[in-house]
Design a protein around this motif. Structure first.
Motif, PDB file in Angstrom:
ATOM      1  N   SER A  48       4.328   6.380   2.734  1.00 60.86           N
ATOM      2  CA  SER A  48       4.492   5.961   4.136  1.00 60.86           C
ATOM      3  C   SER A  48       3.263   6.284   4.972  1.00 60.86           C
ATOM      4  CB  SER A  48       5.721   6.627   4.743  1.00 60.86           C
ATOM      5  OG  SER A  48       6.870   6.166   4.081  1.00 60.86           O
ATOM      6  N   GLU A  49       2.709   7.506   4.775  1.00 53.39           N
ATOM      7  CA  GLU A  49       1.535   7.914   5.556  1.00 53.39           C
ATOM      8  C   GLU A  49       0.336   7.023   5.243  1.00 53.39           C
ATOM      9  OE1 GLU A  49       2.814  10.331   3.047  1.00 53.39           O
ATOM     10  OE2 GLU A  49       4.448  10.464   4.486  1.00 53.39           O
ATOM     11  N   SER A  50       0.187   6.640   3.985  1.00 56.29           N
ATOM     12  CA  SER A  50      -0.924   5.776   3.591  1.00 56.29           C
ATOM     13  C   SER A  50      -0.781   4.392   4.227  1.00 56.29           C
ATOM     14  CB  SER A  50      -1.010   5.663   2.070  1.00 56.29           C
ATOM     15  OG  SER A  50      -2.055   4.789   1.707  1.00 56.29           O
ATOM     16  N   LEU A  51       0.406   3.826   4.175  1.00 52.74           N
ATOM     17  CA  LEU A  51       0.630   2.512   4.788  1.00 52.74           C
ATOM     18  C   LEU A  51       0.382   2.572   6.296  1.00 52.74           C
ATOM     19  CD1 LEU A  51       3.781   1.337   2.828  1.00 52.74           C
ATOM     20  CD2 LEU A  51       1.510   0.275   2.758  1.00 52.74           C
ATOM     21  N   GLU A  52       0.872   3.627   6.937  1.00 51.17           N
ATOM     22  CA  GLU A  52       0.639   3.790   8.376  1.00 51.17           C
ATOM     23  C   GLU A  52      -0.858   3.848   8.681  1.00 51.17           C
ATOM     24  OE1 GLU A  52       2.576   3.834  11.072  1.00 51.17           O
ATOM     25  OE2 GLU A  52       4.424   3.521   9.940  1.00 51.17           O
ATOM     26  N   LEU A  58      -7.160   1.581   9.761  1.00 52.29           N
ATOM     27  CA  LEU A  58      -8.068   0.668   9.065  1.00 52.29           C
ATOM     28  C   LEU A  58      -7.900  -0.787   9.500  1.00 52.29           C
ATOM     29  CD1 LEU A  58      -7.799   2.229   5.488  1.00 52.29           C
ATOM     30  CD2 LEU A  58      -9.529   2.663   7.245  1.00 52.29           C
ATOM     31  N   GLY A  59      -6.847  -1.075  10.242  1.00 50.84           N
ATOM     32  CA  GLY A  59      -6.656  -2.430  10.762  1.00 50.84           C
ATOM     33  C   GLY A  59      -6.178  -3.447   9.755  1.00 50.84           C
ATOM     34  N   HIS A  60      -5.551  -2.995   8.673  1.00 50.98           N
ATOM     35  CA  HIS A  60      -5.007  -3.962   7.714  1.00 50.98           C
ATOM     36  C   HIS A  60      -3.886  -4.755   8.375  1.00 50.98           C
ATOM     37  CE1 HIS A  60      -6.261  -1.717   3.779  1.00 50.98           C
ATOM     38  NE2 HIS A  60      -7.172  -1.584   4.731  1.00 50.98           N
ATOM     39  N   ARG A  61      -3.864  -6.034   8.083  1.00 50.88           N
ATOM     40  CA  ARG A  61      -2.766  -6.895   8.498  1.00 50.88           C
ATOM     41  C   ARG A  61      -1.961  -7.203   7.243  1.00 50.88           C
ATOM     42  NH1 ARG A  61      -2.727  -8.812  13.891  1.00 50.88           N
ATOM     43  NH2 ARG A  61      -4.495  -7.763  14.824  1.00 50.88           N
ATOM     44  N   PHE A  62      -0.668  -6.938   7.310  1.00 44.73           N
ATOM     45  CA  PHE A  62       0.209  -7.202   6.175  1.00 44.73           C
ATOM     46  C   PHE A  62       0.989  -8.484   6.421  1.00 44.73           C
ATOM     47  CE2 PHE A  62      -0.707  -2.809   5.322  1.00 44.73           C
ATOM     48  CZ  PHE A  62      -0.645  -2.719   3.938  1.00 44.73           C
ATOM     49  N   GLU A  78      -8.094  -7.005   5.459  1.00 42.12           N
ATOM     50  CA  GLU A  78      -8.877  -6.160   6.356  1.00 42.12           C
ATOM     51  C   GLU A  78     -10.094  -6.963   6.799  1.00 42.12           C
ATOM     52  OE1 GLU A  78     -11.224  -1.843   6.361  1.00 42.12           O
ATOM     53  OE2 GLU A  78     -10.335  -2.586   4.501  1.00 42.12           O
ATOM     54  N   CYS A  79     -10.173  -7.245   8.093  1.00 40.87           N
ATOM     55  CA  CYS A  79     -11.312  -7.992   8.629  1.00 40.87           C
ATOM     56  C   CYS A  79     -12.431  -7.033   9.011  1.00 40.87           C
ATOM     57  CB  CYS A  79     -10.881  -8.798   9.851  1.00 40.87           C
ATOM     58  SG  CYS A  79      -9.773 -10.164   9.438  1.00 40.87           S
ATOM     59  N   GLN A  90      -6.962  -6.945   0.491  1.00 38.57           N
ATOM     60  CA  GLN A  90      -6.716  -5.628  -0.087  1.00 38.57           C
ATOM     61  C   GLN A  90      -5.579  -5.664  -1.106  1.00 38.57           C
ATOM     62  OE1 GLN A  90      -8.482  -2.964   0.200  1.00 38.57           O
ATOM     63  NE2 GLN A  90      -9.652  -3.169   2.063  1.00 38.57           N
ATOM     64  N   LYS A  91      -4.579  -6.501  -0.856  1.00 37.91           N
ATOM     65  CA  LYS A  91      -3.401  -6.530  -1.716  1.00 37.91           C
ATOM     66  C   LYS A  91      -2.831  -7.941  -1.753  1.00 37.91           C
ATOM     67  CE  LYS A  91      -2.040  -1.888  -0.148  1.00 37.91           C
ATOM     68  NZ  LYS A  91      -3.385  -1.552   0.199  1.00 37.91           N
TER      69      LYS A  91
END
Length: 170
Positions: A48-52, A58-62, A78-79, A90-91
């Protein structure tokens, strides 16, 4: 390819993301990476902490793909990630029961459209050299431009291709 029943949305629902990852991550990597390494990687990326941190710092958009209102896969982008004008995929994971149903294709289209709106000139990604997804990415217009072995700690390495696609034509 019929994708009309697939809807892709952006989310920051970390519980949903972790749930989808739990169902897709191990089946993706177990054929070519030890179960110990897969579990190590999973906890590093999907705690959870990593996803947060990925979302907030880091500004990842899921992106979540739904097929007939059921979550079927996800991607993250990630832009402006250190290479001028480039976004990093990233994924990208599709649940095993939805593979072959255009979920990956729909996620890639959504990610690339988002990157183009963010004025990114290209999307690049890393993919394990032994992952069947290499051919999927090639069919989407991505090309291998380097190999790299990334030390991820605990004595484990990711043996990847780096692939990229120009968005100039989008």
């Amino acid at each position: 390819m019929h994708t009309s029943s697939i809807i892709v949305t952006i989310t920051d629902d970390t519980a949903l993301l972790r749930s989808l990852a739990e169902r897709s991550f191990l089946p993706t990597y177990k054929p070519f990476i030890s179960e110990e390494q897969v579990l190590y990687m999973f906890e590093r990326m999907y705690a959870s902490e990593s996803l947060e941190r990925q979302i907030r710092e880091l500004g990842h958009r899921f992106f979540i793909a739904y097929k007939e209102n059921e979550p079927a896969g996800f991607a993250s982008l990630e832009c402006n990630c250190g290479i001028a004008g480039a976004a990093k995929l990233q994924k990208l994971y599709v649940l095993p029961e939805f593979q072959g149903a255009a979920i990956g294709f729909s996620l890639m289209n959504a990610v690339e459209a988002f990157a183009a709106k963010q004025e990114q000139n290209e999307v690049f990604l890393n993919v394990n050299r032994y992952n069947n997804a290499v051919s999927f990415y090639e069919r989407q217009g991505y090309r291998i431009y380097m190999e790299e072995d990334i030390d991820i700690g605990n004595g484990y390495f990711m043996n990847d291709y780096r692939m990229r696609k120009s968005l100039a034509a989008k």
